[in-house]
Design a protein around this motif. Structure first.
Motif, PDB file in Angstrom:
ATOM      1  N   ASP A   1      -6.527   7.192  -0.207  1.00  7.93           N
ATOM      2  CA  ASP A   1      -6.522   5.774  -0.551  1.00  7.93           C
ATOM      3  C   ASP A   1      -7.377   5.539  -1.790  1.00  7.93           C
ATOM      4  OD1 ASP A   1      -4.886   5.262   1.510  1.00  7.93           O
ATOM      5  OD2 ASP A   1      -6.386   4.334   2.805  1.00  7.93           O
TER       6      ASP A   1
ATOM      7  N   HIS B   1       1.210   4.287  -2.859  1.00 13.60           N
ATOM      8  CA  HIS B   1       0.943   5.725  -2.672  1.00 13.60           C
ATOM      9  C   HIS B   1       1.964   6.547  -3.462  1.00 13.60           C
ATOM     10  CE1 HIS B   1      -2.407   6.688  -0.126  1.00 13.60           C
ATOM     11  NE2 HIS B   1      -2.052   5.852   0.833  1.00 13.60           N
TER      12      HIS B   1
ATOM     13  N   HIS C   1       0.813  -1.215   0.000  1.00 17.10           N
ATOM     14  CA  HIS C   1       0.000   0.000   0.000  1.00 17.10           C
ATOM     15  C   HIS C   1       0.856   1.279   0.000  1.00 17.10           C
ATOM     16  CE1 HIS C   1      -3.540   2.405   1.173  1.00 17.10           C
ATOM     17  NE2 HIS C   1      -2.725   3.051   1.983  1.00 17.10           N
TER      18      HIS C   1
ATOM     19  N   SER D   1       0.926   9.475   5.517  1.00 20.36           N
ATOM     20  CA  SER D   1      -0.483   9.081   5.551  1.00 20.36           C
ATOM     21  C   SER D   1      -0.951   8.980   6.996  1.00 20.36           C
ATOM     22  CB  SER D   1      -0.655   7.735   4.836  1.00 20.36           C
ATOM     23  OG  SER D   1      -0.132   6.706   5.635  1.00 20.36           O
TER      24      SER D   1
HETATM   25 ZN    ZN Z   1      -3.043   5.151   2.456  1.00 17.87          ZN
END
Ligand code: ZN
Ligand code: KG4
Length: 328
Positions: free
Chosen positions: A304, A115, A111, A142
């Motif tokens: 996200d 980003h 993840h 984040s």
């Molecule tokens: Zn994120």
């Protein structure tokens, strides 16, 4: 090649179709954020239950908006980690089932790295937009992470430093809770700070010299003590400004230092806090001074989303043919 990506690491349920790793044909996101507001943060059990409710229709909408059906999808991609366990499981199980039933490859994606890859995404019509030059430094900010990476290739990342306690977004959310501003805290602190410029109130983030690590929990505690000392005299605009400035200053300073230490002239930003107006402006200023090329994704790709998952998966699939038959 069309990849259908699925992202369910926190409170969002995302699905997207991305062509050849870059062209975003669709990018659909449903969020359960309103269900968490009363608690001042994400409740994992609520998030995963909502994701179970949303995932089918979100995937259908992504396919519809991309004018594709499952027949047009060549591979599936999913966020494997990091994230909330129950939430990740919803996406992983759903994507695994698709991959198994249709006998198409499944690629699992980090993840955080995704980003940073958000900087490579583009609209199908903007065909000439070049890929960012690599190696680059990547700053990920984040709700769950604050890290600096050296991006050697899109399948090779080296961690340079990370937060030792709270993530930057987490600090924004906790300060917002202290100031009773609701959740998520980042956008509202960003807004208040725009009318709170002050030189009289200062918070300082830990410097952690000779390291690319960060620490924000002391800043958050300093805000808490300040509010306890001045309960009847709280200027939330000024507090928001001073807190935000302390976070932004250290993020900018360490990002520029990382570029200098690695002799790299490209800086990529990603994650929800990359939506912060002051961070964007201050990074732009510093990068201009030090002649560093700065890339920040558009707002919709800072949060996200599944397009970044599908996009990065394309490179994993091409660099490692074994991924073609792998399932999580
Ligand atoms: Zn994120
Ligand atoms: O990347 P993201 O959507 O989810 C995670 O993977 O964590 O980031 C969410 C975080 C939240 O902590 C939120 O408060 C923060 O990003 N955020 C902001 C802004 N918009 C969202 N922080 C500062 N300024 C903003 N404008």
């Amino acid at each position: 090649m069309n990849i259908l990506g699925i992202e369910t690491s926190c409170d969002e349920t995302g699905a997207a179709v991305v062509k050849d790793g870059r062209s975003v044909l669709s990018n659909t996101v449903a969020t359960s954020v309103s269900d968490h507001v009363a608690y001042g943060g994400v409740i994992p059990e609520i998030a995963s239950r909502k994701q179970l409710e949303f995932i089918h229709s979100v995937v259908q909408q992504a396919l519809r908006e991309a004018k594709t059906s499952l027949d047009d999808i060549d591979a599936f991609a999913v966020t494997r980690h990091p994230g909330l366990l129950g939430s990740l499981l919803v996406g992983l199980s759903f994507t695994n089932a698709l991959s198994f039933a249709l006998q198409k490859p499944l690629i699992d994606v980090d993840h955080i790295q995704a980003h940073l890859y958000a900087n490579c995404l583009k609209k199908p019509e903007s065909s000439r937009q070049p890929m960012p030059e690599l190696p680059a430094i990547g700053l990920i900010v984040s709700g769950g992470h604050t890290s600096l990476y050296k991006i050697k290739t899109w399948t090779s990342f080296k961690l340079l430093g990370q937060t030792r306690d709270d993530a930057a977004g987490e600090a924004f959310d906790k300060v917002a809770r202290i100031l009773e501003l609701g959740y998520p805290g980042g956008p509202v602190i960003d807004r208040l700070a725009q009318q709170g410029e002050t030189k009289t109130l200062k918070f300082t983030a830990a410097k952690l010299e000779d390291s690319f690590d960060f620490s924000f929990s002391g800043t958050k505690t300093a805000v808490l003590y300040h509010t306890q000392r001045h309960p009847n005299d709280l200027d939330k605009h000024k507090i928001a400004y001073a807190f935000q400035k302390s976070v932004v200053d250290i993020l900018v300073q360490k990002s520029i230092q990382a570029c200098a230490s690695q002799k790299i002239r490209t800086l990529l930003i990603g994650g929800g806090v990359a939506a912060n107006s002051s961070l964007r402006a201050e990074l732009a200023k510093a990068c201009q001074t030090y002649k560093i090329k700065l890339l920040i994704p558009p707002m919709s790709y800072c949060m996200d989303n599944a397009a970044m998952i599908a996009g990065l998966a394309y490179h994993a699939l091409h660099s490692n043919p074994r991924q073609r038959t792998r399932s999580c």
